[in-house]
Design a protein around this motif. Structure first.
Motif, PDB file in Angstrom:
ATOM      1  N   PHE A   7       0.838  -1.270  -0.080  1.00 15.30           N
ATOM      2  CA  PHE A   7       0.007  -0.096  -0.021  1.00 15.30           C
ATOM      3  C   PHE A   7       0.850   1.203  -0.015  1.00 15.30           C
ATOM      4  O   PHE A   7       1.923   1.317   0.619  1.00 15.30           O
ATOM      5  N   ARG A   8       0.400   2.136  -0.779  1.00 11.41           N
ATOM      6  CA  ARG A   8       0.917   3.329  -0.747  1.00 11.41           C
ATOM      7  C   ARG A   8       0.114   4.598  -0.004  1.00 11.41           C
ATOM      8  O   ARG A   8       0.957   5.642   0.551  1.00 11.41           O
ATOM      9  N   ARG A 128       4.707   3.703  11.227  1.00  7.50           N
ATOM     10  CA  ARG A 128       5.610   5.035  10.740  1.00  7.50           C
ATOM     11  C   ARG A 128       7.251   4.679  10.827  1.00  7.50           C
ATOM     12  O   ARG A 128       7.649   4.973  10.240  1.00  7.50           O
ATOM     13  N   LYS A 129       7.445   3.428  11.643  1.00  9.89           N
ATOM     14  CA  LYS A 129       8.581   2.740  11.712  1.00  9.89           C
ATOM     15  C   LYS A 129       8.902   1.970  10.583  1.00  9.89           C
ATOM     16  O   LYS A 129       9.927   1.862   9.800  1.00  9.89           O
ATOM     17  N   GLU A 134       8.036   8.476   2.303  1.00 11.42           N
ATOM     18  CA  GLU A 134       8.058   8.829   0.821  1.00 11.42           C
ATOM     19  C   GLU A 134       7.534   7.722   0.149  1.00 11.42           C
ATOM     20  O   GLU A 134       6.867   7.890  -1.000  1.00 11.42           O
ATOM     21  N   LYS A 135       7.378   6.588   0.422  1.00 17.55           N
ATOM     22  CA  LYS A 135       6.678   5.182   0.084  1.00 17.55           C
ATOM     23  C   LYS A 135       5.236   5.113   0.337  1.00 17.55           C
ATOM     24  O   LYS A 135       4.369   4.606  -0.394  1.00 17.55           O
ATOM     25  N   CYS A 136       4.852   5.467   1.584  1.00 13.47           N
ATOM     26  CA  CYS A 136       3.512   5.309   2.068  1.00 13.47           C
ATOM     27  C   CYS A 136       3.125   6.423   2.636  1.00 13.47           C
ATOM     28  O   CYS A 136       3.796   6.519   4.047  1.00 13.47           O
ATOM     29  N   LYS A 137       1.717   6.973   2.648  1.00 22.25           N
ATOM     30  CA  LYS A 137       1.350   7.971   3.448  1.00 22.25           C
ATOM     31  C   LYS A 137       0.073   7.559   4.366  1.00 22.25           C
ATOM     32  O   LYS A 137      -0.341   6.637   4.071  1.00 22.25           O
ATOM     33  N   GLY A 188      -0.275  13.562  -2.062  1.00 20.84           N
ATOM     34  CA  GLY A 188       0.581  13.868  -2.970  1.00 20.84           C
ATOM     35  C   GLY A 188       1.206  12.994  -3.804  1.00 20.84           C
ATOM     36  O   GLY A 188       2.366  13.035  -4.431  1.00 20.84           O
ATOM     37  N   LEU A 189       0.814  11.647  -3.808  1.00 23.67           N
ATOM     38  CA  LEU A 189       1.565  10.693  -4.329  1.00 23.67           C
ATOM     39  C   LEU A 189       1.230  10.493  -5.950  1.00 23.67           C
ATOM     40  O   LEU A 189      -0.023  10.481  -6.041  1.00 23.67           O
TER      41      LEU A 189
END
Length: 260
Positions: A7-8, A128-129, A134-137, A188-189
């Protein structure tokens, strides 16, 4: 967490998914009412709060945003608060109503009224860890008024999130596809596809089915049994994507027991 790496964008609902009330609105309203000299039975307040909540959502959807002429969301809450107390036998005098409702409105921005749901903070920390920003929001999509951002700051959940969308400001309430599309834009992806998005919430219709309908993946956090959910909401609910809490979701994801 490997099964989430596809998932992004991962979004959450707020009420009863990430955060829950510390005490019932009936009890909370009762305590504040007493300070203002409006004494009511908390059970009455709870019952009338619920009735007024449904009535206000029916008559003035999205906190008055979709009403013509548009109602300010604070006015929407004042109306709900006034109705709740007058039906509980302690009408708030007109001259006190503004201060009284503002007191409640401000209070419900804070951790005095809200606390994290079981497992929500641990899951957000882990995401978050493990998943690079930059890969997933990570975001929030909530049928909520503009207090949402302040509430997330006050409960310290904002540190894990990239954005939060409330229905009042985007003029669309879940299950409207528009609010999910706004989240995709807000991420923003570039070239983000629906199948790269996951939404997690407690509403079978407003969260789970609404996201699925758009081609997103979705997870339902709900304490009711799978049999109950299917009977009430239909066969589109996948048994493997229903979890009693985010704690349980986190555990199964970590064990690699969830397949999308």
């Amino acid at each position: 967490m490997r099964s989430l790496s596809r998932f992004r964008l991962i979004t959450f609902d707020v009420t009863n998914t990430l955060l829950q009330f510390r005490t019932t609105p009936g009890k909370q309203y009762g305590e504040i009412g007493a300070l203002f000299g409006a004494r009511c039975d908390n059970n009455e307040l709870a019952k009338n709060f619920k009735a007024n909540w449904y009535k206000m959502n029916r008559d003035y959807p999205n906190f008055g945003r979709d009403t013509n002429p548009q109602m300010e969301w604070q006015q929407w809450w004042r109306k709900l608060i006034a109705g709740t107390f007058s039906e509980s036998g302690a009408a708030i005098p007109e001259e006190k109503l503004h201060n009284f409702s503002n007191h409640l409105i401000e209070l419900y921005k804070t951790s005095i009224c809200w606390q994290p749901c079981n497992g929500s903070v641990e899951l957000l920390q882990q995401l978050r860890k493990d998943l690079k920003p930059e890969k997933c929001k990570l975001g929030v999509i909530a049928n909520f008024d503009p207090r949402l951002q302040t509430l997330l700051q006050n409960t310290k959940l904002d540190q894990y999130l990239d954005f939060a969308i409330n229905s009042y400001e985007v003029k669309a309430e879940k299950p409207d596809p528009q609010i999910f599309q706004k989240a995709m834009e807000k991420s923003g992806l570039e070239n983000l596809k629906p199948e790269e998005c996951l939404h997690i919430g407690d509403g079978p219709t407003t969260d789970y089915l609404a996201a699925k309908e758009l081609g997103w993946h979705s997870a339902l956090v709900h304490e009711k049994s799978y049999a109950y959910l299917v009977k009430k909401y239909g066969e589109d609910i996948d048994r493997d994507h229903v979890f009693p809490s985010l704690y349980d979701f986190h555990k199964k994801i970590s064990d690699g027991a969830v397949v999308w």
